[in-house]
Design a protein around this motif. Structure first.
Motif, PDB file in Angstrom:
ATOM      1  N   GLU A 150       0.836  -1.207   0.000  1.00  0.00           N
ATOM      2  CA  GLU A 150       0.000   0.000   0.000  1.00  0.00           C
ATOM      3  C   GLU A 150       0.871   1.258   0.000  1.00  0.00           C
ATOM      4  OE1 GLU A 150      -0.567  -2.658   1.823  1.00  0.00           O
ATOM      5  OE2 GLU A 150      -2.535  -3.300   1.096  1.00  0.00           O
ATOM      6  N   ALA A 151       1.994   1.216   0.737  1.00  0.00           N
ATOM      7  CA  ALA A 151       2.877   2.385   0.800  1.00  0.00           C
ATOM      8  C   ALA A 151       3.465   2.716  -0.565  1.00  0.00           C
ATOM      9  CB  ALA A 151       3.992   2.141   1.820  1.00  0.00           C
ATOM     10  N   PHE A 152       3.686   1.711  -1.401  1.00  0.00           N
ATOM     11  CA  PHE A 152       4.278   1.922  -2.723  1.00  0.00           C
ATOM     12  C   PHE A 152       3.247   1.907  -3.846  1.00  0.00           C
ATOM     13  CE2 PHE A 152       8.570   0.088  -1.138  1.00  0.00           C
ATOM     14  CZ  PHE A 152       8.974   1.346  -0.731  1.00  0.00           C
ATOM     15  N   GLY A 153       1.949   1.911  -3.481  1.00  0.00           N
ATOM     16  CA  GLY A 153       0.902   1.980  -4.497  1.00  0.00           C
ATOM     17  C   GLY A 153       0.702   0.703  -5.290  1.00  0.00           C
ATOM     18  N   ILE A 154       1.027  -0.445  -4.692  1.00  0.00           N
ATOM     19  CA  ILE A 154       0.824  -1.731  -5.380  1.00  0.00           C
ATOM     20  C   ILE A 154       0.068  -2.685  -4.451  1.00  0.00           C
ATOM     21  CG2 ILE A 154       2.753  -1.625  -7.007  1.00  0.00           C
ATOM     22  CD1 ILE A 154       4.463  -3.112  -4.920  1.00  0.00           C
ATOM     23  N   PRO A 155      -1.125  -2.312  -3.977  1.00  0.00           N
ATOM     24  CA  PRO A 155      -1.860  -3.156  -3.022  1.00  0.00           C
ATOM     25  C   PRO A 155      -2.251  -4.492  -3.646  1.00  0.00           C
ATOM     26  CG  PRO A 155      -3.295  -1.457  -3.885  1.00  0.00           C
ATOM     27  CD  PRO A 155      -1.911  -1.135  -4.380  1.00  0.00           C
ATOM     28  N   ILE A 156      -2.224  -5.549  -2.826  1.00  0.00           N
ATOM     29  CA  ILE A 156      -2.627  -6.870  -3.316  1.00  0.00           C
ATOM     30  C   ILE A 156      -3.863  -7.388  -2.601  1.00  0.00           C
ATOM     31  CG2 ILE A 156      -0.301  -7.519  -4.017  1.00  0.00           C
ATOM     32  CD1 ILE A 156      -0.065  -9.160  -1.441  1.00  0.00           C
ATOM     33  N   ARG A 157      -4.266  -6.728  -1.521  1.00  0.00           N
ATOM     34  CA  ARG A 157      -5.478  -7.153  -0.826  1.00  0.00           C
ATOM     35  C   ARG A 157      -6.673  -6.397  -1.395  1.00  0.00           C
ATOM     36  NH1 ARG A 157      -4.141  -7.275   5.558  1.00  0.00           N
ATOM     37  NH2 ARG A 157      -3.217  -5.234   5.166  1.00  0.00           N
TER      38      ARG A 157
END
Length: 629
Positions: A150-157
């Motif tokens: 989420e911090a790097f803009g690539i959320p997986i959830r």
């Protein structure tokens, strides 16, 4: 005299046929020319010592000449007595040349399996601390997976998308891919130029700097790059530290001492989970602290390695015989024990060096696939290494926090559940310290792999529960994950690196271990990069079921290709791998499977069959005498 080409085709077979002494006459070869490979007595089924085929007087003379010619003249008489002990170590009390003090030291060693000087324990423990780096790196990313995407803009959830899943998988996997594809294969030149200790210092420095750097990254691309470098250090360290430990440890406890590697890998996993829990309330920087904390064991290793002695076998390879003996004096409890182990290693190494004359890095790597004895060892090492990934343990190590959130835990609860997973690994690895040299490496794996299949399948099926609240699945899933972890910790976990570090000859040890580490880390990378997407496409149940099936395949591979090495010296292992693979597989299927079925399924009281080594020697013995008749 046979050609060098024929020697390279099967050096062990040549040596055994040349020196077995079937006609009952002892060999008159000098120590340097005598075989360094062990044979078995077809009557007693005991692996024989090559020095036994040399007259006592010649053994003493050769040992004293060795000392005088290698700056060890002050130990000449000691080496003469030590060679006699090496010649007949079980009946040392019948050697009149020994002093009373030496006799007492040898008896004390015999009666106290774990006896050893401080420096031996310090060196083994320090290397084990280095193993914690790998476990800590795994668990740091395990906890960081909950927030860094989420911090790097690539959320997986919550439907982050396939692209993001592949990116997160690649970030987690890259340390294993570079460890296997790059780090493992720079081990030989690093060891050649810097020694075992120097190589460990360099890699420890790398593994001190890169976790700290990962905590300061500003993008996923930067984190990927830092972990790329970290993986190179991990691979080089993983290939050297087990070798270093194996070369320092006495044969009687080598399995247990080298197994400190696995104990401290799981200790690192546990400590990493502890760090994840400790920093969980630090807000947005929590994942940075989780990744960065892995520098701690690497820093301890970097600072402590210079106080250890260099590997005697590495010094021997460099021709520094006096320094090699100085190392042995620090690593054994008495000079007679030091001289015995050192001279025995020298006898073995001289033969290996003769067979490997004119070799280089690439030819020694080629030997791991072309020379029958080494290729068979490679089969075994590669099997246990790939089996460690096939069993599925690392889907838990890499993604346990994510898995536990899937079944209803909050992020904090998932971190604590993962902490429990780490604690289970530590607790149940400890008993294997005592089992690995008694029950044996192969048998532990054969017992535990079917259990791992059952427990992993049960964990996956527990995820199918749809009735009631989502949290109703938590108990069964966590229970079966923990049971799976217990089975792993009692078998495959401790065996893989310990077995791989001991099965290769001294000359090819770096190349053989490099290949084994490549296999292990490459498939760890494949597992890590694919699991996030596998969870989406196959569901967690499907992924668990897939790895449960791989456990059964791994069990079959171990049955056919992994040979027992418990309580053998590094040199005696040569004999274990002298039996051709086809003959070994035939023996396992025609003799051992029926024996197992009758004894453990039908509960028949039947004697154990002769070992494959005794069977092979008896067949060759009979063929030899039939030819003479």
């Amino acid at each position: 005299m046979e050609t060098k080409e024929k020697l390279q085709a099967d050096p062990v077979q040549h040596v055994e046929r040349s020196h077995n002494g079937y006609d009952g006459t002892p060999s008159n070869d000098s120590v340097s020319g005598a075989t360094a490979h062990h044979t078995t007595n077809t009557v007693t089924n005991v692996i024989e010592n090559p020095l036994k085929r040399i007259p006592r007087a010649q053994v003493i003379e050769d040992a004293q000449a060795f000392a005088n010619n290698n700056n060890l003249a002050q130990y000449s008489e000691l080496f003469g007595r030590a060679a006699l002990v090496a010649r007949d170590s079980k009946d040392f009390d019948r050697i009149p040349e020994l002093t009373e003090d030496e006799r007492h030291a040898l008896q004390y060693e015999k009666d106290h399996k774990w006896h050893g000087p401080f420096m031996l324990w310090y060196s083994i423990t320090l290397c084990a601390v280095g193993a914690a780096t790998q476990g800590w790196d795994q668990t740091g990313s395990n906890g960081a997976n909950l927030s860094f995407p989420e911090a790097f803009g690539i959320p997986i959830r919550e439907g982050g998308g396939g692209r993001n899943e592949w990116i997160v998988g690649a970030i987690n996997a890259i340390i294993f891919l570079t460890a296997g594809c790059i780090g493992a294969f720079i081990v030989d030149p690093l060891n050649h130029y810097f020694g075992r200790r120097g190589e460990i210092f360099i890699t420890a420095a790398c593994l001190t700097a890169t976790p700290i750097a990962s905590g300061f990254t500003k993008s996923w691309q930067a984190l990927f790059a830092v972990r790329f470098v970290m993986g190179i250090g991990i691979g080089a360290k993983n290939a050297t530290v087990p070798i270093f430990s194996a070369e320092l440890a006495p044969a009687r406890v080598r399995g247990a001492l080298v197994m400190f590697w696995q104990l401290w890998v799981v200790a690192g996993i546990f400590l990493g989970f502890c760090a994840n829990v400790i920093v969980k309330d630090t807000g947005d920087i929590a994942w940075r602290l989780q990744l960065g904390s892995a520098f701690i064991p690497a820093f301890i290793l970097m600072m402590g390695i210079w106080f250890t002695p260099e590997s005697p076998r590495w010094l021997m390879k460099k021709g520094r015989y006096d320094k090699a003996f100085a190392s042995f004096l620090k690593l054994r409890a008495h000079p007679i024990i030091s001289a015995r182990d050192y001279y025995y290693s020298h006898v073995i190494y001289e033969e290996e060096k003769h067979l490997a004359a004119g070799s280089n890095y690439f030819t020694r790597l080629r030997d791991c696939f072309t020379v029958p004895r080494i290729r068979r060892a490679n089969y075994g090492a590669s099997t246990v290494m790939i089996a460690q990934q096939m069993c599925g343990i690392n889907i838990i190590s890499f993604y346990s926090s994510t898995i536990f959130t899937d079944v209803g835990y909050t992020d904090v609860q998932a971190l604590y559940a993962s902490l429990g997973y780490g604690a289970v690994q530590v607790v149940f690895t400890i008993p294997t310290l005592f089992l690995i040299d008694t029950v044996g490496r192969r048998k532990l794996c054969l017992i535990t792999f079917p259990l791992m299949c059952i427990f992993l399948l049960a964990a996956g099926l527990s995820l199918l529960k749809t009735t009631g609240p989502r949290g109703g699945r938590i108990g069964p899933v966590v229970l079966f994950v923990y049971l799976f972890t217990i089975a792993y910790s009692l078998g495959e976990g401790p065996v893989a690196f310990q077995y791989s570090a001991e099965v290769f000859p001294t000359i090819q040890r770096e190349q053989g271990m490099a290949w084994a580490v490549f296999i292990n880390n490459f498939f760890a990378g494949v597992l890590s990069i694919t699991f996030p997407r596998m969870r989406t496409v196959m569901t967690s149940t499907g992924a668990f079921g897939f790895y449960a099936g791989l456990n059964l395949i791994a069990w079959g591979m171990i049955f056919f290709f992994v040979r027992e090495t418990k309580q053998l010296t590094l040199e005696e292992i040569d004999q274990v791998f002298s039996v051709p693979t086809a003959q070994y597989v035939g023996y396992e299927t025609r003799v051992m499977i029926p024996y197992f079925f009758k004894k453990y399924i039908l509960f028949q009281k039947i004697p154990a069959p002769p070992s494959i080594i005794a069977t092979a020697d008896q067949a060759e013995y009979e063929a030899h005498h039939n030819e003479k008749a």
